[in-house]
Design a protein around this motif. Structure first.
Motif, PDB file in Angstrom:
ATOM      1  N   ALA A 100       0.842  -1.561   0.017  1.00 52.32           N
ATOM      2  CA  ALA A 100      -0.008  -0.018  -0.207  1.00 52.32           C
ATOM      3  C   ALA A 100       0.806   1.426   0.376  1.00 52.32           C
ATOM      4  O   ALA A 100       0.597   2.187  -0.441  1.00 52.32           O
ATOM      5  N   ARG A 101       2.070   0.558   0.788  1.00 48.65           N
ATOM      6  CA  ARG A 101       3.030   2.614   1.213  1.00 48.65           C
ATOM      7  C   ARG A 101       3.712   2.108  -0.847  1.00 48.65           C
ATOM      8  O   ARG A 101       3.569   3.518  -1.120  1.00 48.65           O
ATOM      9  N   LYS A 102       3.764   1.322  -1.063  1.00 51.75           N
ATOM     10  CA  LYS A 102       4.700   1.693  -2.397  1.00 51.75           C
ATOM     11  C   LYS A 102       3.699   2.184  -3.856  1.00 51.75           C
ATOM     12  O   LYS A 102       3.759   2.956  -4.769  1.00 51.75           O
ATOM     13  N   LYS A 103       2.346   1.916  -3.298  1.00 47.30           N
ATOM     14  CA  LYS A 103       0.971   2.414  -4.362  1.00 47.30           C
ATOM     15  C   LYS A 103       1.075   3.704  -3.801  1.00 47.30           C
ATOM     16  O   LYS A 103       1.043   4.717  -5.110  1.00 47.30           O
ATOM     17  N   ALA A 104       1.030   3.832  -3.011  1.00 49.99           N
ATOM     18  CA  ALA A 104       0.949   5.133  -2.535  1.00 49.99           C
ATOM     19  C   ALA A 104       2.285   5.955  -3.811  1.00 49.99           C
ATOM     20  O   ALA A 104       2.040   7.645  -3.748  1.00 49.99           O
ATOM     21  N   ILE A 105       2.580   6.053  -2.999  1.00 55.46           N
ATOM     22  CA  ILE A 105       3.987   6.402  -4.046  1.00 55.46           C
ATOM     23  C   ILE A 105       3.687   6.906  -5.176  1.00 55.46           C
ATOM     24  O   ILE A 105       3.997   7.968  -5.978  1.00 55.46           O
ATOM     25  N   TYR A 106       3.497   5.335  -5.835  1.00 55.58           N
ATOM     26  CA  TYR A 106       3.588   5.425  -7.390  1.00 55.58           C
ATOM     27  C   TYR A 106       2.238   6.711  -7.739  1.00 55.58           C
ATOM     28  O   TYR A 106       2.561   6.796  -8.992  1.00 55.58           O
ATOM     29  N   ASP A 107       1.164   6.555  -7.672  1.00 59.20           N
ATOM     30  CA  ASP A 107       0.028   6.758  -7.619  1.00 59.20           C
ATOM     31  C   ASP A 107       0.672   8.592  -7.672  1.00 59.20           C
ATOM     32  O   ASP A 107      -0.558   9.460  -8.516  1.00 59.20           O
ATOM     33  N   THR A 108       1.188   9.438  -7.124  1.00 58.06           N
ATOM     34  CA  THR A 108       1.845  10.548  -7.133  1.00 58.06           C
ATOM     35  C   THR A 108       3.060  10.821  -7.280  1.00 58.06           C
ATOM     36  O   THR A 108       2.802  12.587  -7.711  1.00 58.06           O
ATOM     37  N   SER A 109       3.229  10.081  -7.789  1.00 57.95           N
ATOM     38  CA  SER A 109       4.015  10.481  -9.078  1.00 57.95           C
ATOM     39  C   SER A 109       4.560  10.612 -10.278  1.00 57.95           C
ATOM     40  O   SER A 109       4.117   9.757 -11.440  1.00 57.95           O
ATOM     41  N   ILE A 110       4.097  11.538 -11.052  1.00 59.09           N
ATOM     42  CA  ILE A 110       4.361  12.116 -12.380  1.00 59.09           C
ATOM     43  C   ILE A 110       4.617  11.621 -13.017  1.00 59.09           C
ATOM     44  O   ILE A 110       5.737  10.792 -13.884  1.00 59.09           O
ATOM     45  N   THR A 111       6.823  11.840 -12.606  1.00 58.14           N
ATOM     46  CA  THR A 111       7.949  11.399 -12.900  1.00 58.14           C
ATOM     47  C   THR A 111       8.060   9.813 -13.031  1.00 58.14           C
ATOM     48  O   THR A 111       8.962   9.839 -14.948  1.00 58.14           O
ATOM     49  N   ALA A 112       7.938   9.263 -12.311  1.00 63.40           N
ATOM     50  CA  ALA A 112       8.220   7.971 -12.469  1.00 63.40           C
ATOM     51  C   ALA A 112       7.818   7.505 -13.666  1.00 63.40           C
ATOM     52  O   ALA A 112       7.904   6.986 -14.660  1.00 63.40           O
TER      53      ALA A 112
END
Length: 504
Positions: free
Chosen positions: A219-231
């Motif tokens: 859940a933590r990794k998914k939350a970080i990815y979902d808010t990262s346009i750069t990635a």
């Protein structure tokens, strides 16, 4: 005009019926049982099912969600048969034995190298040329990681020929080949495997609730990815470049470059439930005889939970398939890396092997020992090429544990120990212990301080007497307790003993 109208009306009435990809031409269905067959249609639509081996015609009505399911009685092995479902006609169907084959790269590893550098077995050309087995059929589920449970997965049934065998799972193919030659019936393989996948990726989210740390981390990794346009932007650019390079490599007859890793955690085969959702759930409830499994390398960073993870996975699949405690046969991790020189080198690989040994307590399971399977010329390769031995040993497990053959199917298994002065006597489940060499190797002994030294080991009946002049009061023994240990204990049938530990 009236006749044309009726024909159009009839065609439209059946137009909505469709099947999951795993039910199709060339498939193998489990013999002598009631198999599940299912699909979708318009809500309330009637679906008729007629199998050419039966005199009966079944009828089932699609539910409000459009799904329908029925049980179809099969007879003894044979074919080819046909099944007609309304206007759909399935052909070249055989009745035989069906096995689910899953795991990570050592199950995913194909018979031929093709476009993946780590694939290809020993004597590849000869094995491919000899693969004329029309009664072996394979359905290979496409790689489909996802957070949402899927109803279907891409794939199709293929007949085993020199052309198709190249991209078959090597471990599964050799298992099927040896089983088919012995049983003389068609063998169907449903392979759903992917390299580097973890055990938790193949377990449903519902059943993973007892592993909250895994779910929380995801859940933590998914939350970080979902808010990262750069990635997402960087991945898109890298993917576009890769497609061009891959096309150029293919045109030049070269190995394709590795595809860039998708940063979306949902597309990562290491994460909880993502492969269950996309590559297991869509196959349920296709009737199977049992499952074979080769996985564990990707869980070596957290070996302490592997035993319970596999208990959960097996229970999860058995519960969802609703076929009782169907047979689950698995491969213990092979030796790997440079030969170990220390008497004990406790690493994640070693602890995973011990967990796999302990998983034999689960009813109707069997374990293939592969501690001698590393490539002799390249032991650091985590993908042993001798998949012929793995397939054979899996087939021996199946023949003995599932089909009732009175044959040796496992190497020596440690049972208990007894301290006899300055020596330790180890008891095994059989009395035909043998060494591949004049001297037994791989045994280590220690006292309460756990300072292990190499041990002298002598076979006496179904026991082994272990000792060392350096240890006056021994209390514990280890065998094969390293990633690539020097082991040579077998039975007379040539099957190796599993690494093990004893404690006071």
């Amino acid at each position: 005009m009236k006749i044309l109208f009726l024909l159009l009306l009839t065609a439209n009435a059946f137009a909505a019926v469709h099947l999951p990809s795993v039910i199709g031409d060339h498939m193998v269905l489990q013999q002598n049982t009631k198999i599940k067959i299912w699909g979708w249609a318009d809500p309330g639509e009637r679906v008729t099912i007629k199998a050419s081996w039966s005199k009966h015609t079944l009828s089932v009505t699609a539910g409000k969600d459009g799904r329908w399911e029925s049980s179809l009685a099969t007879t003894k092995a044979g074919g080819p048969y046909e099944i007609v479902l309304n206007t759909i006609q399935l052909t070249d169907i055989w009745l035989g034995e069906v096995w689910l084959c899953s795991g990570q790269s050592n199950m995913d590893m194909t018979v031929a190298r093709e476009d993946r550098y780590w694939c290809g077995v020993y004597h590849e050309a000869e094995e491919v040329a000899a693969a004329n087995y029309p009664q072996i059929r394979v359905f290979d589920a496409a790689y489909t990681p996802t957070d949402t449970i899927q109803k279907d997965v891409a794939g199709m049934w293929e007949v085993c020929t020199p052309a198709t065998v190249k991209h078959f799972s090597a471990a599964a193919y050799f298992f099927a080949r040896d089983l088919q030659q012995k049983l003389k019936v068609p063998i169907g393989l449903i392979t759903t495997a992917y390299g580097a996948s973890t055990a938790e990726a193949w377990i449903s989210r519902k059943e993973l609730k007892s592993f909250p740390a895994l779910l929380d981390d995801y859940a933590r990794k998914k939350a970080i990815y979902d808010t990262s346009i750069t990635a997402r932007k960087k991945y898109g650019e890298a993917l576009a470049k890769w497609k061009i390079a891959a096309a150029e490599a293919k045109a030049a007859g070269k190995d394709q470059p590795r595809e860039p890793k998708n940063p979306d955690p949902e597309k990562d085969q290491h994460n909880p439930a993502v492969l269950y959702n996309g590559m297991v759930a869509p196959l349920i409830p296709y009737t199977i005889k049992g499952a074979i499994w080769y996985q564990g390398e990707s869980n070596t960073s957290k070996p302490e939970i592997y035993r319970s993870l596999m208990e959960t996975l097996i229970a999860n699949w058995r519960k969802d398939w609703k076929q009782g405690d169907f047979p689950f046969l698995y491969v213990q991790l092979a030796n790997y890396g440079k030969p170990d020189l220390l008497p004990v080198s406790e690493k994640g690989t070693v602890l995973i092997r011990q967990a796999q040994l302990e998983n034999l307590r689960i009813p109707h399971t069997g374990m293939v020992v592969a501690i001698d399977n590393a490539n002799p010329d390249k032991p650091e390769d985590i993908h042993p090429k001798n998949k012929q031995a793995i397939g054979l040993r899996l087939s021996l497990q199946a023949l003995a544990l599932v089909y009732g053959e009175k044959i040796a199917y496992s190497g020596p298994v440690y049972q208990k120990m007894k301290i006899e002065g300055n020596k330790v006597r180890l008891y095994f489940n059989e009395n035909n212990l043998q060494s591949r060499d004049s001297i037994l190797t791989g045994f280590a002994i220690a006292g309460d301080d756990k300072q292990f030294v190499w041990a002298n080991a002598i076979i006496e009946g179904n026991t082994i007497l272990v000792s060392s002049d350096k240890i006056k009061q021994p209390t514990i023994v280890r065998y094969g307790w390293a990633s690539n240990p020097p082991v040579n204990l077998y039975n007379k049938e040539g099957l190796p003993a599993s690494p093990f530990k004893t404690d006071k």
